[in-house]
Design a protein around this motif. Sequence first.
Motif, mmCIF file in Angstrom:
data_model
loop_
_atom_site.group_PDB
_atom_site.id
_atom_site.type_symbol
_atom_site.label_atom_id
_atom_site.label_comp_id
_atom_site.label_asym_id
_atom_site.label_seq_id
_atom_site.Cartn_x
_atom_site.Cartn_y
_atom_site.Cartn_z
ATOM 1 N N UNK A 205 -104.020 85.034 -2.245
ATOM 2 C CA UNK A 205 -102.853 84.646 -1.435
ATOM 3 C C UNK A 205 -101.729 84.107 -2.318
ATOM 4 N N UNK A 206 -102.084 83.294 -3.303
ATOM 5 C CA UNK A 206 -101.081 82.753 -4.229
ATOM 6 C C UNK A 206 -100.405 83.871 -5.013
ATOM 7 N N UNK A 207 -101.176 84.877 -5.429
ATOM 8 C CA UNK A 207 -100.583 86.015 -6.136
ATOM 9 C C UNK A 207 -99.591 86.745 -5.239
ATOM 10 N N UNK A 208 -99.929 86.878 -3.952
ATOM 11 C CA UNK A 208 -99.005 87.524 -3.023
ATOM 12 C C UNK A 208 -97.719 86.740 -2.853
ATOM 13 N N UNK A 209 -97.818 85.428 -2.707
ATOM 14 C CA UNK A 209 -96.615 84.596 -2.586
ATOM 15 C C UNK A 209 -95.786 84.639 -3.865
ATOM 16 N N UNK A 210 -96.462 84.678 -5.017
ATOM 17 C CA UNK A 210 -95.723 84.690 -6.273
ATOM 18 C C UNK A 210 -95.016 86.030 -6.498
ATOM 19 N N UNK A 211 -95.598 87.125 -6.027
ATOM 20 C CA UNK A 211 -94.918 88.407 -6.106
ATOM 21 C C UNK A 211 -93.627 88.381 -5.304
ATOM 22 N N UNK A 212 -93.676 87.752 -4.143
ATOM 23 C CA UNK A 212 -92.463 87.613 -3.330
ATOM 24 C C UNK A 212 -91.422 86.765 -4.040
ATOM 25 N N UNK A 213 -91.855 85.631 -4.604
ATOM 26 C CA UNK A 213 -90.922 84.761 -5.315
ATOM 27 C C UNK A 213 -90.335 85.458 -6.540
ATOM 28 N N UNK A 214 -91.135 86.241 -7.229
ATOM 29 C CA UNK A 214 -90.646 86.991 -8.400
ATOM 30 C C UNK A 214 -89.553 87.969 -7.990
ATOM 31 N N UNK A 215 -89.777 88.699 -6.915
ATOM 32 C CA UNK A 215 -88.767 89.649 -6.445
ATOM 33 C C UNK A 215 -87.474 88.968 -6.046
ATOM 34 N N UNK A 216 -87.581 87.834 -5.360
ATOM 35 C CA UNK A 216 -86.377 87.114 -4.936
ATOM 36 C C UNK A 216 -85.610 86.561 -6.137
ATOM 37 N N UNK A 217 -86.324 85.989 -7.104
ATOM 38 C CA UNK A 217 -85.658 85.343 -8.241
ATOM 39 C C UNK A 217 -85.053 86.339 -9.215
ATOM 40 N N UNK A 218 -85.569 87.565 -9.261
ATOM 41 C CA UNK A 218 -85.113 88.530 -10.255
ATOM 42 C C UNK A 218 -84.176 89.590 -9.701
ATOM 43 N N UNK A 219 -84.277 89.908 -8.411
ATOM 44 C CA UNK A 219 -83.562 91.073 -7.896
ATOM 45 C C UNK A 219 -82.649 90.800 -6.708
ATOM 46 N N UNK A 220 -82.642 89.594 -6.164
ATOM 47 C CA UNK A 220 -81.773 89.261 -5.033
ATOM 48 C C UNK A 220 -80.708 88.288 -5.523
ATOM 49 N N UNK A 221 -79.447 88.678 -5.414
ATOM 50 C CA UNK A 221 -78.361 87.904 -6.012
ATOM 51 C C UNK A 221 -78.288 86.477 -5.478
ATOM 52 N N UNK A 222 -78.547 86.297 -4.177
ATOM 53 C CA UNK A 222 -78.421 84.964 -3.594
ATOM 54 C C UNK A 222 -79.522 84.016 -4.062
ATOM 55 N N UNK A 223 -80.613 84.542 -4.646
ATOM 56 C CA UNK A 223 -81.707 83.698 -5.131
ATOM 57 C C UNK A 223 -81.731 83.587 -6.649
ATOM 58 N N UNK A 224 -80.841 84.298 -7.345
ATOM 59 C CA UNK A 224 -80.802 84.221 -8.808
ATOM 60 C C UNK A 224 -80.322 82.834 -9.229
ATOM 61 N N UNK A 225 -81.024 82.153 -10.135
ATOM 62 C CA UNK A 225 -80.612 80.800 -10.545
ATOM 63 C C UNK A 225 -79.200 80.765 -11.108
#
Length: 311
Positions: A205-225
Amino acid sequence: MGEMMYKLFASASLLTLGLYHLICTFFHLLKSPQSYAAKPFYPFPRLSTITITGNNNNHHNHNRLQNLPLFILILSLFIAFLHQTLISFYSDPLVKGSTPVHRFSSLNSAAVFFLFLLIAVYFLLSDSTSLIPLPSDLLFALASVGFFLHYSAASSSASIQTSDLQAHCDSLSARISALCSLLCLLLACRSRLFIADAALAAAICLQGLWQLQTGLSLYVDSFIPEGCHRLLDVSSGVEGSTKCDIQDSKLRAVSVLDLMFTVHVVLVVIIIFVTYTMVAMAAGVRRTGSYEALPTDSNHIQMKSLTGTQA
């Protein structure tokens, strides 16, 4: 956009698999704690409202329903294998070593998914044909090898990234796979180790949540730091993940990722609490002055009564 869609697919698949395994683990422990033993796969439970008649079609349909989670797992692994194989043919000048390194790294990940696919297909065939099923401890040992290879592939992928954020995300993903490998090895040696079985489901389950967080942080402009941007190779038009040029921005972004990883761990713990409570209510387990479920073994109850009488 394509990478983000794949991350969403991977996240949904892993979360579904981990949550299903967690529910089945809790259910089997609460219903029969004395005979509990971890299984690499739990068939879909029979529905009490369905009556199985002598009709062969109804029998086959019921078998398909029991193997539905396994069919979904095989489909997900096949899509992951196909995705890694296809992207190996694309050029990627944004990684260290350019396209050749990217190609071999993608094929390495594809080979790992193919190993998991082989294990799942053999398990399905052994359950539905005359093939002799493999022992559970051997299946857990093979799964341990697969997770270790995924840990190795993710670590190698992190080492070739020019994006510090993607390297950090891949590194954390590799650590989760290493934990899954260790847990599977423990279950191969001791199948009655409930903690390892529940922890394995939670790690998935943690791996699944982290895959989602990885996609948001790397590929979605509104979530890019803040202070970071998407990589782009102008000559080839290839767009990569996120990179931070300024050292302070990179350190802040990595700290944010570490914080989000901890948040996801806390979320998984909450999922464990909620799932256990709901499964206990569905299984009809009642608390009678202690934190232990009532034993279902009549001999055990008689022995306790005899001991109390002698005392």
